[in-house]
Design an enzyme around this catalytic site. Structure first.
Site, short mmCIF file in Angstrom:
data_model
loop_
_atom_site.label_atom_id
_atom_site.label_comp_id
_atom_site.label_asym_id
_atom_site.label_seq_id
_atom_site.Cartn_x
_atom_site.Cartn_y
_atom_site.Cartn_z
N HIS A 101 45.87 30.18 44.20
CA HIS A 101 45.73 30.43 45.64
C HIS A 101 44.47 31.26 45.96
O HIS A 101 44.48 32.05 46.91
CB HIS A 101 47.00 31.10 46.19
CG HIS A 101 47.30 32.46 45.60
ND1 HIS A 101 48.57 32.92 45.38
CD2 HIS A 101 46.48 33.46 45.18
CE1 HIS A 101 48.52 34.13 44.86
NE2 HIS A 101 47.25 34.49 44.74
N HIS A 127 48.31 40.35 49.32
CA HIS A 127 47.22 41.03 48.61
C HIS A 127 46.71 42.22 49.41
O HIS A 127 45.52 42.37 49.66
CB HIS A 127 46.08 40.05 48.35
CG HIS A 127 46.47 38.85 47.54
ND1 HIS A 127 47.19 37.80 48.07
CD2 HIS A 127 46.24 38.53 46.24
CE1 HIS A 127 47.39 36.89 47.13
NE2 HIS A 127 46.83 37.31 46.02
N GLU A 138 50.25 37.05 38.22
CA GLU A 138 50.80 36.31 39.38
C GLU A 138 51.60 35.08 38.92
O GLU A 138 52.44 34.58 39.66
CB GLU A 138 49.67 35.82 40.28
CG GLU A 138 48.99 36.91 41.09
CD GLU A 138 47.83 36.36 41.93
OE1 GLU A 138 47.42 37.06 42.84
OE2 GLU A 138 47.33 35.24 41.66
C1 DHB Z 1 40.83 35.83 43.44
C2 DHB Z 1 41.98 35.26 42.92
C3 DHB Z 1 43.24 35.53 43.46
O1 DHB Z 1 44.41 35.05 43.00
C4 DHB Z 1 43.33 36.32 44.55
O2 DHB Z 1 44.53 36.47 45.10
C5 DHB Z 1 42.18 36.92 45.08
C6 DHB Z 1 40.93 36.66 44.52
C7 DHB Z 1 39.49 35.53 42.89
O3 DHB Z 1 39.37 35.01 41.79
O4 DHB Z 1 38.51 35.78 43.59
FE FE Z 2 46.26 36.20 44.18
#
Ligand code: DHB
Ligand code: FE
Length: 279
Positions: A12, A59, A240
């Site tokens: 995601h 997040h 995650e």
């Molecule tokens: C990124 C990946 C993630 O799963 C997230 O929630 C936020 C950033 C990333 O790789 O930039």
């Molecule tokens: Fe994430």
């Protein structure tokens, strides 16, 4: 009764959504990533679910570190996409499958889970991006949603085994829900990535490939791993992946792996997708 028509797992990463916003899906950097989702998108279009249960983490966008629920369930009529700081996105609001949400909350409590129940809340890229990957950018979403938030941000995060147990309750809730609606369960997050600390930038392609192969019919090892194992193999944010276990536990012990895709790196993340049907 309602029916689970399949389970999908997907990354995601927020920059996936931004790539769609900016029309970059056909650029050399992004095309191989988006092309891998075409069969998944087609599968979804063919199966025509009525409801998507989306398991994801916030997040720091709608919950911050001052209040972090281990598990939360949305029971709202609708959910706005939260602005994560780069401005509002052309993503339509998500309509809630309110009755199924309440039924699930009821089953959770009956099974000794204690979720935070959210009547009013926005949803971040954890839900937005998977929906865009599988349904594109429609004027209105063709499904209603049941959002499930899992804390994967602030330690202690829940154990993989607890996520598994929640998936079993989710199945019980769907299969006892007295409508003939078709439900797809989406587990989101991962694959390997670490965005912080001395291992920032960590990726583990080998572990990612093994996960995508194993989550279908060799899931026991992932169900039984510790949280520390997840962080070690997949990185602090790669943990995650425990949210895919909620989806996997809602499915039969034997499933058919219909589609699988891996691409790395997307942003700083090993990115992947599976589509599972009950065997
Ligand atoms: C990124 C990946 C993630 O799963 C997230 O929630 C936020 C950033 C990333 O790789 O930039
Ligand atoms: Fe994430």
């Amino acid at each position: 009764m309602a029916e689970i028509i399949g389970g999908v797992g997907t990354s995601h990463v927020p920059s996936i959504g931004i790539a769609i916003d900016k029309g970059l899906t056909e650029t050399p950097d992004w095309k191989p990533f988006f092309d891998g989702y075409i069969p998944g998108k087609q599968w979804m279009a063919d199966k025509k679910p009525d409801i998507a249960v989306v398991v994801f983490n916030d997040h720091g966008n709608t919950f911050f570190l001052d209040r972090v629920p281990t598990f939360a369930v949305g029971v709202a009529e609708s959910y706005k996409p939260v602005d994560e700081g780069w401005g509002p996105r052309a993503v339509p609001d998500f309509q809630g499958a309110t009755d199924l949400s309440w039924h699930f909350v009821d089953k959770l409590v009956e099974n000794h889970f204690d979720p935070l129940v959210c009547r009013e809340i926005e949803v971040d890229h954890g839900l937005q991006v998977p929906m865009e990957l599988f349904f594109g950018r429609p004027e209105d979403w063709p499904v209603k949603v049941v959002p499930i938030w899992v804390n994967t941000i602030q330690y202690p995060i829940p154990t993989p085994q607890r996520c598994w147990e929640m998936g079993k309750v989710l199945r019980e809730a769907i299969e006892s829900f007295p409508t003939d609606e078709k439900v797809v369960v989406m587990g989101t997050g991962g694959l390997s990535h670490q965005l912080q600390g001395s291992r920032a930038g960590f990726l583990n392609r080998e572990a990612d490939e093994a996960w995508l192969d194993g989550i279908a019919n060799d899931f026991e090892k992932y169900r039984d791993m510790s949280r520390e194992d997840y962080v070690e193999q997949f990185g602090s944010e790669g943990a995650e992946l425990i949210m895919w276990l909620v989806m996997r536990a809602a499915m039969n012990p034997k499933v058919e792996l219909k589609h699988r895709h891996y691409y790395a790196p997307a942003s700083m993340t090993g990115a992947g997708m599976v589509v599972l049907e009950n065997a």
